[in-house]
Design a protein around this motif. Structure first.
Motif, mmCIF file in Angstrom:
data_model
loop_
_atom_site.group_PDB
_atom_site.id
_atom_site.type_symbol
_atom_site.label_atom_id
_atom_site.label_comp_id
_atom_site.label_asym_id
_atom_site.label_seq_id
_atom_site.Cartn_x
_atom_site.Cartn_y
_atom_site.Cartn_z
ATOM 1 N N VAL A 107 0.829 -1.211 0.000
ATOM 2 C CA VAL A 107 0.000 0.000 0.000
ATOM 3 C C VAL A 107 0.866 1.265 0.000
ATOM 4 O O VAL A 107 0.701 2.146 -0.843
ATOM 5 C CB VAL A 107 -0.935 0.004 1.236
ATOM 6 C CG1 VAL A 107 -1.749 1.278 1.296
ATOM 7 C CG2 VAL A 107 -1.863 -1.196 1.197
ATOM 8 N N VAL A 108 1.817 1.331 0.942
ATOM 9 C CA VAL A 108 2.548 2.600 1.081
ATOM 10 C C VAL A 108 3.488 2.897 -0.073
ATOM 11 O O VAL A 108 3.703 4.040 -0.420
ATOM 12 C CB VAL A 108 3.355 2.703 2.391
ATOM 13 C CG1 VAL A 108 2.441 2.974 3.539
ATOM 14 C CG2 VAL A 108 4.242 1.517 2.607
ATOM 15 N N ARG A 109 4.033 1.839 -0.667
ATOM 16 C CA ARG A 109 5.011 2.066 -1.727
ATOM 17 C C ARG A 109 4.390 2.855 -2.884
ATOM 18 O O ARG A 109 5.039 3.666 -3.513
ATOM 19 C CB ARG A 109 5.517 0.721 -2.234
ATOM 20 C CG ARG A 109 6.856 0.872 -2.872
ATOM 21 C CD ARG A 109 7.514 -0.390 -3.264
ATOM 22 N NE ARG A 109 6.778 -1.619 -2.986
ATOM 23 C CZ ARG A 109 7.351 -2.809 -3.029
ATOM 24 N NH1 ARG A 109 8.623 -2.896 -3.282
ATOM 25 N NH2 ARG A 109 6.665 -3.894 -2.802
ATOM 26 N N ILE A 110 3.120 2.595 -3.138
ATOM 27 C CA ILE A 110 2.455 3.305 -4.234
ATOM 28 C C ILE A 110 1.834 4.604 -3.731
ATOM 29 O O ILE A 110 1.985 5.664 -4.319
ATOM 30 C CB ILE A 110 1.355 2.418 -4.847
ATOM 31 C CG1 ILE A 110 1.998 1.114 -5.310
ATOM 32 C CG2 ILE A 110 0.645 3.123 -5.979
ATOM 33 C CD1 ILE A 110 1.005 0.031 -5.614
ATOM 34 N N LEU A 111 1.155 4.497 -2.579
ATOM 35 C CA LEU A 111 0.343 5.646 -2.168
ATOM 36 C C LEU A 111 1.154 6.854 -1.707
ATOM 37 O O LEU A 111 0.773 7.984 -1.963
ATOM 38 C CB LEU A 111 -0.629 5.224 -1.065
ATOM 39 C CG LEU A 111 -1.713 4.268 -1.540
ATOM 40 C CD1 LEU A 111 -2.696 3.975 -0.430
ATOM 41 C CD2 LEU A 111 -2.453 4.862 -2.731
ATOM 42 N N LEU A 112 2.244 6.610 -1.025
ATOM 43 C CA LEU A 112 2.978 7.756 -0.480
ATOM 44 C C LEU A 112 3.516 8.686 -1.581
ATOM 45 O O LEU A 112 3.297 9.899 -1.517
ATOM 46 C CB LEU A 112 4.088 7.280 0.457
ATOM 47 C CG LEU A 112 4.640 8.391 1.322
ATOM 48 C CD1 LEU A 112 3.630 8.836 2.360
ATOM 49 C CD2 LEU A 112 5.923 7.956 1.997
ATOM 50 N N GLY A 171 -12.232 16.314 -4.837
ATOM 51 C CA GLY A 171 -12.202 14.849 -4.801
ATOM 52 C C GLY A 171 -10.795 14.354 -4.499
ATOM 53 O O GLY A 171 -10.589 13.504 -3.630
ATOM 54 N N VAL A 172 -9.815 14.913 -5.216
ATOM 55 C CA VAL A 172 -8.429 14.480 -5.012
ATOM 56 C C VAL A 172 -7.988 14.784 -3.582
ATOM 57 O O VAL A 172 -7.397 13.936 -2.903
ATOM 58 C CB VAL A 172 -7.492 15.210 -6.011
ATOM 59 C CG1 VAL A 172 -6.046 14.894 -5.703
ATOM 60 C CG2 VAL A 172 -7.840 14.812 -7.425
ATOM 61 N N PHE A 173 -8.303 15.973 -3.100
ATOM 62 C CA PHE A 173 -7.855 16.363 -1.756
ATOM 63 C C PHE A 173 -8.413 15.429 -0.689
ATOM 64 O O PHE A 173 -7.684 14.931 0.159
ATOM 65 C CB PHE A 173 -8.273 17.813 -1.464
ATOM 66 C CG PHE A 173 -7.816 18.286 -0.114
ATOM 67 C CD1 PHE A 173 -6.555 18.827 0.054
ATOM 68 C CD2 PHE A 173 -8.639 18.155 0.998
ATOM 69 C CE1 PHE A 173 -6.115 19.233 1.310
ATOM 70 C CE2 PHE A 173 -8.209 18.558 2.258
ATOM 71 C CZ PHE A 173 -6.944 19.103 2.402
ATOM 72 N N PHE A 174 -9.718 15.175 -0.724
ATOM 73 C CA PHE A 174 -10.291 14.345 0.337
ATOM 74 C C PHE A 174 -9.886 12.879 0.193
ATOM 75 O O PHE A 174 -9.742 12.176 1.192
ATOM 76 C CB PHE A 174 -11.809 14.536 0.428
ATOM 77 C CG PHE A 174 -12.146 15.849 1.086
ATOM 78 C CD1 PHE A 174 -11.956 16.012 2.458
ATOM 79 C CD2 PHE A 174 -12.581 16.937 0.358
ATOM 80 C CE1 PHE A 174 -12.214 17.230 3.080
ATOM 81 C CE2 PHE A 174 -12.847 18.157 0.968
ATOM 82 C CZ PHE A 174 -12.661 18.307 2.333
ATOM 83 N N LEU A 175 -9.628 12.450 -1.039
ATOM 84 C CA LEU A 175 -9.118 11.092 -1.209
ATOM 85 C C LEU A 175 -7.736 10.972 -0.543
ATOM 86 O O LEU A 175 -7.444 10.007 0.162
ATOM 87 C CB LEU A 175 -9.016 10.752 -2.708
ATOM 88 C CG LEU A 175 -8.510 9.344 -2.995
ATOM 89 C CD1 LEU A 175 -9.510 8.317 -2.474
ATOM 90 C CD2 LEU A 175 -8.299 9.120 -4.492
ATOM 91 N N LEU A 176 -6.910 11.993 -0.734
ATOM 92 C CA LEU A 176 -5.581 11.991 -0.119
ATOM 93 C C LEU A 176 -5.683 11.943 1.398
ATOM 94 O O LEU A 176 -4.919 11.260 2.074
ATOM 95 C CB LEU A 176 -4.826 13.270 -0.483
ATOM 96 C CG LEU A 176 -4.323 13.371 -1.895
ATOM 97 C CD1 LEU A 176 -3.588 14.679 -2.084
ATOM 98 C CD2 LEU A 176 -3.387 12.217 -2.174
ATOM 99 N N LEU A 177 -6.648 12.699 1.911
ATOM 100 C CA LEU A 177 -6.808 12.756 3.364
ATOM 101 C C LEU A 177 -7.158 11.364 3.904
ATOM 102 O O LEU A 177 -6.622 10.916 4.918
ATOM 103 C CB LEU A 177 -7.926 13.760 3.690
ATOM 104 C CG LEU A 177 -7.978 14.300 5.102
ATOM 105 C CD1 LEU A 177 -6.682 15.012 5.453
ATOM 106 C CD2 LEU A 177 -9.148 15.264 5.268
ATOM 107 N N VAL A 178 -8.036 10.660 3.183
ATOM 108 C CA VAL A 178 -8.426 9.317 3.623
ATOM 109 C C VAL A 178 -7.240 8.360 3.555
ATOM 110 O O VAL A 178 -6.972 7.595 4.487
ATOM 111 C CB VAL A 178 -9.582 8.765 2.738
ATOM 112 C CG1 VAL A 178 -9.933 7.347 3.142
ATOM 113 C CG2 VAL A 178 -10.802 9.664 2.835
ATOM 114 N N VAL A 179 -6.486 8.449 2.470
ATOM 115 C CA VAL A 179 -5.338 7.547 2.303
ATOM 116 C C VAL A 179 -4.301 7.799 3.397
ATOM 117 O O VAL A 179 -3.769 6.868 4.014
ATOM 118 C CB VAL A 179 -4.698 7.792 0.916
ATOM 119 C CG1 VAL A 179 -3.363 7.095 0.823
ATOM 120 C CG2 VAL A 179 -5.618 7.307 -0.167
#
Ligand code: TRP
Length: 452
Positions: A178-183, A313-321
């Protein structure tokens, strides 16, 4: 000789530790909390104090936690048990990892509720819920959410399911994927959002506010807020980094890895500030708007911008991730312990802990509406948990863990851990921890309690 490893395995590459630890550090603390605490404490002056706190308190304590984890390569509770069986430390020290685990548990009960708000806002963002919203509309949208337990319960549950599924995998596999891609996605997207926001917002006033230094603004409260936020933001004081350190390869220099984590953490906080403040200033919104900065001010801004729906949408998705990769680390201590001590499968252990957090979380979200009774000091359960963990449990946990490492673990053991072929930062770290970080944390925490 193959290197010793703990039952949970070790990170598949030394770099994954940095990703995982940064994933834990970067969370609601950076994107939701940092901008409003900066706003409340007067901008630039707070930022300077905050950087000093990261460097002189946060980093040494982070290194202490990780080093202790790597020496024994077990979960924090068994690590201290093992040290006491070898008569290295007194058995009473085992209370410290227990306290740390309970702190993580308690933080997660309300962290998950806030993460739930972020999912709720993600939902509103992509369905056009912010279109042309006014100040009054945005406030009532937030208040309505807080007054609707059924919706908060839904998103709190969704978030906890995600947490349990990720922690249930072996962290060294599940989380690292998860983190390798998301960060990296998170950092790059925030960077783009920040550029966009500076282009259309009031960049000069934002930069002036965030980076202008002024002596007058430094008060004791500012220092207190800075230390508290530095500990929270680096995820130290509750054994999460301790657990992650146990999975770290011996080939990696701890000091170097931790410095990178601190750098990433600060970078993300600054980027979040650069996304929020240019917009806040151009829309003439109060910068001191506490937690509603994210959930009330930003929707107004996004709702009145060209392409706002997409950016929201992008901002709140980032917040959730970001919240997800942090929440995982809060459950890791107990899940690893249940797995290693009682051989309970990780998924089962995660489910057990997750359900307990979920239950308490229900009481937390009810305390924002139907059950809004003041339990103690005029605070409801939500406020009480937030204050109790950030003002008492976290600093006390961080102090005790640091004292354990600096004064009770034999120096050669730490030296072994810290000195690698590539680097020797031992002396520098050891002295800072003993003579600067610990006294500073004690003085600041006590002064905060007495209310200086
Ligand atoms: N650091 C995370 C954030 O900034 C929160 C967090 C994750 C945390 N694990 C922790 C805070 C452990 C304190 C202790 O949002």
């Amino acid at each position: 000789m193959p290197e010793s490893r703990c039952l949970q395995g070790i990170w598949s590459s030394p770099w994954i530790f940095i990703f995982a630890a940064s994933g834990s550090a970067v969370g609601l603390g950076n994107i939701w909390k940092f901008p409003y605490v900066l706003g409340e404490n007067g901008g630039g002056a707070f930022l300077v104090v905050y950087c000093l706190c990261l460097l002189l308190v946060g980093l040494p304590v982070l290194i202490a936690e990780v080093a202790l984890g790597r020496t024994v390569r077990s979960n924090p509770i068994d690590t201290v048990n093992d040290l006491s069986e070898r008569r290295i430390v007194h058995p009473a020290w085992v209370l410290v990892p227990w306290l740390a685990g309970i702190t993580g548990f308690l933080i997660l009960t309300f962290y998950s509720v806030i993460a739930g708000w972020s999912i709720a806002y993600l939902d509103r963002a992509i369905t056009g819920g912010f279109d042309n919203i006014t100040q009054v509309g945005a406030s009532s949208m937030f208040n309505e959410l807080l007054a609707t337990p059924s919706e908060m319960l839904l998103w709190h549950s969704v978030f906890m399911v995600l947490v349990v599924l990720t922690v249930g995998q072996s962290v060294t596999r599940g989380l690292s994927a998860v983190v390798r891609i998301l960060l990296p996605v998170l950092v790059v997207t925030l960077l783009l959002l920040a550029c966009y926001s500076m282009m259309i917002g009031n960049m000069s006033e934002a930069l002036n506010f965030m980076f202008r230094w002024s002596w007058q603004n430094i008060t004791f409260d500012v220092v207190l807020a800075a230390v508290g936020l530095a500990l929270f933001s680096l995820s130290v004081g509750m054994g999460a980094m301790f657990a992650y350190g146990a999975y770290m390869s011996k080939r990696m220099s701890i000091a170097r890895a931790c410095s990178i984590v601190v750098g990433v953490d600060l970078l993300v906080a600054l980027l979040a500030g650069l996304v929020i403040f240019p917009l806040v200033f151009s829309f003439d919104i109060d910068v001191q708007a506490d937690s509603s900065l994210t959930f009330v001010s930003l929707p107004i801004i996004f709702g009145n911008l060209l392409g706002g729906q997409f950016f929201a949408g992008v901002f709140f998705l980032l917040l959730v991730v970001a919240a997800l990769t942090s929440a995982i680390s809060m459950l890791e201590l107990f899940v690893a312990w249940l797995h290693e001590k009682f051989y309970i499968a990780r998924l089962k252990a995660a489910l057990l802990m997750g359900m307990a957090v979920w239950f308490v979380g229900i009481a937390v979200l009810l305390s924002l509406n139907h059950w809004d009774s003041k339990l103690m000091f005029g605070l409801n359960l939500f406020e009480l948990l937030d204050k109790f963990t950030s003002l008492i449990l976290l600093p006390v946990g961080a102090i005790l863990l640091s004292v354990l490492v600096a004064w009770f673990i034999p120096r050669p053991m730490l030296q072994n851990e810290m000195i690698t072929k590539q680097a020797n930062h031992f002396q520098w770290w050891y002295k800072t921890l003993k003579y600067i970080s610990i006294p500073a944390m004690i003085v600041i925490t006590l002064a905060g309690w007495i209310g200086v």
